[in-house]
Write a protein that holds these residues in place. Structure first.
Motif, PDB file in Angstrom:
ATOM      1  N   GLN A  10       6.176  11.853   7.712  1.00  0.00           N
ATOM      2  CA  GLN A  10       5.188  11.786   6.684  1.00  0.00           C
ATOM      3  C   GLN A  10       3.735  11.563   7.334  1.00  0.00           C
ATOM      4  OE1 GLN A  10       5.990   9.903   2.885  1.00  0.00           O
ATOM      5  NE2 GLN A  10       4.204   8.405   3.178  1.00  0.00           N
ATOM      6  N   ASN A  14      -3.298   8.999   2.791  1.00  0.00           N
ATOM      7  CA  ASN A  14      -2.980   7.822   2.082  1.00  0.00           C
ATOM      8  C   ASN A  14      -3.604   8.183   0.626  1.00  0.00           C
ATOM      9  OD1 ASN A  14      -5.239   6.853   3.744  1.00  0.00           O
ATOM     10  ND2 ASN A  14      -5.724   5.687   1.940  1.00  0.00           N
ATOM     11  N   PHE A  17      -2.055   9.431  -2.647  1.00  0.00           N
ATOM     12  CA  PHE A  17      -1.301   8.330  -3.419  1.00  0.00           C
ATOM     13  C   PHE A  17      -2.212   7.611  -4.252  1.00  0.00           C
ATOM     14  CE2 PHE A  17       1.181   9.706   0.408  1.00  0.00           C
ATOM     15  CZ  PHE A  17       2.500  10.169  -0.296  1.00  0.00           C
ATOM     16  N   TYR A 176      -1.825   2.698  -0.299  1.00  0.00           N
ATOM     17  CA  TYR A 176      -1.183   2.551   0.782  1.00  0.00           C
ATOM     18  C   TYR A 176       0.323   2.101   0.575  1.00  0.00           C
ATOM     19  CZ  TYR A 176      -4.952   2.934   4.154  1.00  0.00           C
ATOM     20  OH  TYR A 176      -6.092   3.445   5.113  1.00  0.00           O
ATOM     21  N   GLU A 179       2.322   5.146  -0.925  1.00  0.00           N
ATOM     22  CA  GLU A 179       2.604   5.761   0.461  1.00  0.00           C
ATOM     23  C   GLU A 179       4.076   5.276   1.221  1.00  0.00           C
ATOM     24  OE1 GLU A 179      -0.063   7.609   3.830  1.00  0.00           O
ATOM     25  OE2 GLU A 179      -0.284   5.535   3.706  1.00  0.00           O
TER      26      GLU A 179
END
Length: 223
Positions: A10, A14, A17, A176, A179
């Motif tokens: 991944q 960020n 998200f 974050y 994510e």
């Protein structure tokens, strides 16, 4: 390599998200603004990074605007075919001596014909400035800056509110966490992460195209 080995990868984009940016994407995908025609992204840091970082980071297009390149693809939902970049040093001449720029604008042409602009600055004196807007044939969706409180003071002299949150750790705290939860879920449920190696590769290609365009002054195809 990760596809062959079965490893989960991944990429750390960020901002995909962030609740606000994700909502804009959902509205576009649902057709709420019609056919996307114009994209605008502003991304400005509160202060420049250390020069030791600038010397090895790859430059503004690869260490900063790369997040905006990914956000442009994410919001519009299609690829950029070509772009043109311009930039200079208006914040710190020492950044120029390192071979980089600290202020830049990039014009994007998408596959469908939609157009986009991204502007970056290494220094916004009022805080971390992060805004997106997508204009379409039936409307417009935008997400603005996050501020500590929604309180506004109105007086005879002025109208005042809080400044934007100071930097990325505060601004993207929710992003974050989301994510990391996404990645953990992909491992637990054996799913492919929503932002993978190809997304990272394309954004790097856009960064190199921007560097080439900065030197030539022309539109450059994203290969």
């Amino acid at each position: 390599a990760v596809t062959k080995s079965g490893v989960k990868l991944q990429i750390g984009f960020n901002r995909r998200f962030d609740p606000g940016f994700r909502k804009v994407r959902e509205l576009i995908a649902a057709g709420r603004i019609g056919v996307p025609q114009l994209l605008r992204i502003s991304s400005r840091d509160p202060q420049p990074p250390p020069l030791d970082y600038v010397r090895v980071s790859g430059g503004l297009f690869l260490d900063m605007m790369i997040h905006d390149f990914d956000m442009a693809r994410f919001l519009i939902g299609e690829e950029v075919t070509e772009l043109m970049a311009t930039g200079n040093c208006q914040v710190d001449p020492e950044i120029g001596k390192c071979g980089d720029v600290d202020t830049a604008v990039v014009v994007l042409k998408f596959k469908s014909g939609a157009l986009g602009t991204i502007d970056n600055s290494r220094r916004a004196v009022y805080g971390y400035d992060q805004r997106v807007e997508v204009f379409g044939s039936a409307g417009c969706a935008e997400a603005g800056n996050k501020i500590p409180t929604e309180v506004t003071l109105h007086s005879a002299d002025s109208t005042m509110s809080d400044k934007p949150l100071y930097f990325f750790l505060e601004r993207y705290e929710e992003a974050y966490l989301a994510e990391m939860k996404e990645f953990i879920s992909c491992i637990r449920e054996n799913r492919v992460p929503s932002v993978g190696g190809q997304d990272g590769k394309v954004s790097v290609a856009m960064g190199y195209a921007a560097l080439e365009s900065l030197k030539s002054g022309n539109f450059v195809q994203v290969k």
